[in-house]
Design a protein around this motif. Structure first.
Motif, mmCIF file in Angstrom:
data_model
loop_
_atom_site.group_PDB
_atom_site.id
_atom_site.type_symbol
_atom_site.label_atom_id
_atom_site.label_comp_id
_atom_site.label_asym_id
_atom_site.label_seq_id
_atom_site.Cartn_x
_atom_site.Cartn_y
_atom_site.Cartn_z
ATOM 1 N N MET A 254 -21.361 47.661 20.036
ATOM 2 C CA MET A 254 -22.649 47.725 20.924
ATOM 3 C C MET A 254 -23.248 49.104 21.109
ATOM 4 O O MET A 254 -24.339 49.288 21.404
ATOM 5 N N HIS A 257 -25.795 48.858 18.458
ATOM 6 C CA HIS A 257 -26.765 47.803 19.136
ATOM 7 C C HIS A 257 -27.719 48.470 19.759
ATOM 8 O O HIS A 257 -28.690 47.885 19.709
ATOM 9 N N VAL A 275 -31.842 39.763 25.816
ATOM 10 C CA VAL A 275 -30.983 39.575 24.568
ATOM 11 C C VAL A 275 -29.592 39.771 25.157
ATOM 12 O O VAL A 275 -28.566 38.809 24.578
ATOM 13 N N LEU A 276 -29.407 40.697 25.875
ATOM 14 C CA LEU A 276 -27.857 40.923 26.302
ATOM 15 C C LEU A 276 -27.225 39.894 27.169
ATOM 16 O O LEU A 276 -26.125 39.492 27.023
ATOM 17 N N THR A 279 -25.854 36.372 26.271
ATOM 18 C CA THR A 279 -24.243 35.929 26.031
ATOM 19 C C THR A 279 -23.621 35.118 27.263
ATOM 20 O O THR A 279 -22.714 34.370 26.992
ATOM 21 N N PHE A 314 -22.639 38.546 14.221
ATOM 22 C CA PHE A 314 -23.529 39.848 14.468
ATOM 23 C C PHE A 314 -23.641 40.462 13.028
ATOM 24 O O PHE A 314 -24.424 41.418 12.965
ATOM 25 N N VAL A 317 -27.667 40.573 12.448
ATOM 26 C CA VAL A 317 -28.437 41.258 13.297
ATOM 27 C C VAL A 317 -29.069 42.492 12.360
ATOM 28 O O VAL A 317 -30.286 42.604 12.258
ATOM 29 N N LEU A 331 -32.339 36.774 18.002
ATOM 30 C CA LEU A 331 -31.376 37.818 18.838
ATOM 31 C C LEU A 331 -30.850 37.137 20.031
ATOM 32 O O LEU A 331 -29.503 37.152 20.219
ATOM 33 N N LEU A 332 -31.693 36.321 20.541
ATOM 34 C CA LEU A 332 -31.185 35.268 21.736
ATOM 35 C C LEU A 332 -30.414 34.306 21.134
ATOM 36 O O LEU A 332 -29.184 34.197 21.946
ATOM 37 N N SER A 335 -26.838 36.078 20.237
ATOM 38 C CA SER A 335 -26.100 36.473 21.431
ATOM 39 C C SER A 335 -25.340 35.230 21.950
ATOM 40 O O SER A 335 -24.288 35.122 22.652
ATOM 41 N N PHE A 338 -22.461 34.422 20.109
ATOM 42 C CA PHE A 338 -21.463 35.187 20.321
ATOM 43 C C PHE A 338 -20.701 34.702 21.440
ATOM 44 O O PHE A 338 -19.609 35.235 21.653
ATOM 45 N N GLY A 339 -21.569 34.503 22.685
ATOM 46 C CA GLY A 339 -20.944 34.485 23.943
ATOM 47 C C GLY A 339 -20.073 33.189 24.107
ATOM 48 O O GLY A 339 -19.034 33.141 24.428
#
Length: 440
Positions: A254, A257, A275-276, A279, A314, A317, A331-332, A335, A338-339
């Motif tokens: 992070m 990132h 983007v963040l 998640t 990841f 990325v 990226l969306l 994320s 990943f979430g």
């Protein structure tokens, strides 16, 4: 619990009807949801108060965030030992009252123009410390409220509400600061803790707690008992090591990132925030999947595969180039994935930890794993910054993202990978030499 128990059913909902018909569980769920909304709103309200009202600089803002996070490292082990000696309902209602009073006082002082940065640091630490008490207590309380064969679904419901709070809490806090003012936003956060108090105080089921003795065991002895218990159980030890590996490399990822997105991909601040935030919806999906996948495919298979997919995504990325019209959707998606997979792992691991831990050890086991897992995050952040300066952000992101795969590798080589559709019964809680065994 005398025998192994099934952890699933054919229902695809977060919890079976029998669980939702339990009024005490509904009260815990509602209180925890309100508490999480207040807690995550505070993560935005207090920093914005410092920036907009007190004109705090970057260093002061960093200190404020660090002070709010410090109780996790400073208090977790002590809180775990303390919570196991008290009724969790009592702990939760007292912490809700404490956080509401602290934020209410901060709001009044802010409206009167008497809340400076030193006082705000005290508020951040107090809210963070009380939140540690609440979080450990609600995790321990779940085992005392629901049957062990319902833990996965109960955790799915609670983690789903926590994911929603992670999405809505910061957005709500930011909107309140923008529309109203920072002090009034702080008062609004206090209302969430008051709502949590009103819900949790109505839990009527009595809990079995350890009997009090004339010479209660010293807190250090109880902490040592918790550490020895986690270290002595191969599955819980694996949970601890895998969590520590993930938190260490995730902190490094992070750090890089947040440098890579604006500098290498030239994304504006709004796009970085979007983007963040992706998640969060992924985590909601992960909570729903956790309600049924472990009982269908086995807890071990779900843990290892979901961790490998969630952490491995990841690695995509650093390969991104080009315009934001191409990179932002990618990226969306990363994320979101990943979430989803990360939350699937979180809920399943929590159910495993709760099921394998005796009732009298719940608080200490949770606090020990949180302490070890979160204790390495500052070092991971430092590593990410060092590598970014030495190797550049793209290479550093690739290396640290690859390091996150150590977590599923540790799980794959541990007894966690062999967990099936049902979980074994917990061992007996170790008896303290200075206190009688817990009552049942």
């Amino acid at each position: 619990m005398p025998s192994s128990s099934s952890t699933g059913s054919d229902s695809g909902r977060p919890a079976p009807p029998s669980l939702w018909r339990d009024g005490d569980f509904r009260r815990l769920w509602a209180g925890q949801t309100a508490s999480q909304l207040g807690e995550h709103a505070c993560l935005v309200v207090l920093p914005l108060f410092a920036v907009l009202t007190l004109d705090a600089g970057a260093g002061q803002l960093g200190a404020l965030r660090a002070v709010g996070q410090a109780p996790i490292l400073l208090l977790s082990l002590f809180v775990g030992a303390w919570v196991d000696r008290w009724r969790t309902r009592t702990v939760m209602v007292l912490t809700d009252v404490g956080r509401a009073l602290v934020l209410g006082a901060a709001a009044v002082a802010g409206l009167l123009g008497r809340l400076g940065l030193p006082a705000l640091l005290v508020v951040a630490f107090a809210v963070g410390a009380l939140s540690v008490f609440f979080d450990v207590a609600y995790q321990a309380s779940l085992v005392r409220l629901v049957k062990r064969d319902q833990l996965v679904r109960a955790n799915s419901a609670l983690e789903g509400s926590r994911s929603a709070a992670q999405i809505g809490g910061p957005a709500l806090g930011g909107a309140l600061v923008s529309v109203l003012s920072a002090p009034i936003a702080a008062a609004s956060s206090a209302l969430f803790f008051a709502l949590s108090f009103l819900s949790i105080r109505r839990i009527g089921r009595r809990e079995s707690v350890p009997e009090r003795s004339e010479r209660p065991p010293r807190v250090w002895r109880r902490i040592q008992e918790g550490l020895r218990f986690v270290a002595g159980d191969t599955s819980l030890r694996s949970v601890c090591l895998a969590s520590a590996a993930f938190q260490f490399f995730f902190a490094a990822v992070m750090t890089v990132h947040l440098l890579f997105l604006p500098r290498d991909l030239h994304l504006p601040g709004a796009a970085v925030g979007l983007v963040l935030a992706a998640t969060g919806p992924g985590a909601l999906l992960g909570s729903l999947l956790a309600a049924r996948l472990p009982s269908r495919f086995g807890h071990g298979a779900v843990l290892v595969s979901a961790a490998a997919l969630g952490d491995g995504v990841f690695l995509l990325v650093p390969a991104l180039h080009g315009s934001s019209a191409v990179t932002v959707p990618a990226l969306l998606a990363i994320s979101f994935a990943f979430g989803a997979f990360g939350q699937l792992v979180n809920v399943t691991l929590m159910a495993v930890r709760q099921t394998l831990t005796p009732d009298g050890m719940q608080g200490r086991a949770a606090a020990t794993i949180n302490f070890v897992g979160m204790g390495l995050t500052p070092l991971g952040s430092l590593l990410g910054g060092f590598l970014a300066e030495a190797w550049g952000t793209r290479t550093s992101l690739l290396v640290t993202a690859a390091g996150m795969l150590l977590s599923p590798a540790l799980m794959a080589l541990s007894p966690l990978a062999r967990l099936g559709r049902t979980l074994p019964a917990p061992p007996e809680a170790p008896a303290s030499p200075e206190a009688p065994a817990p009552s049942v």
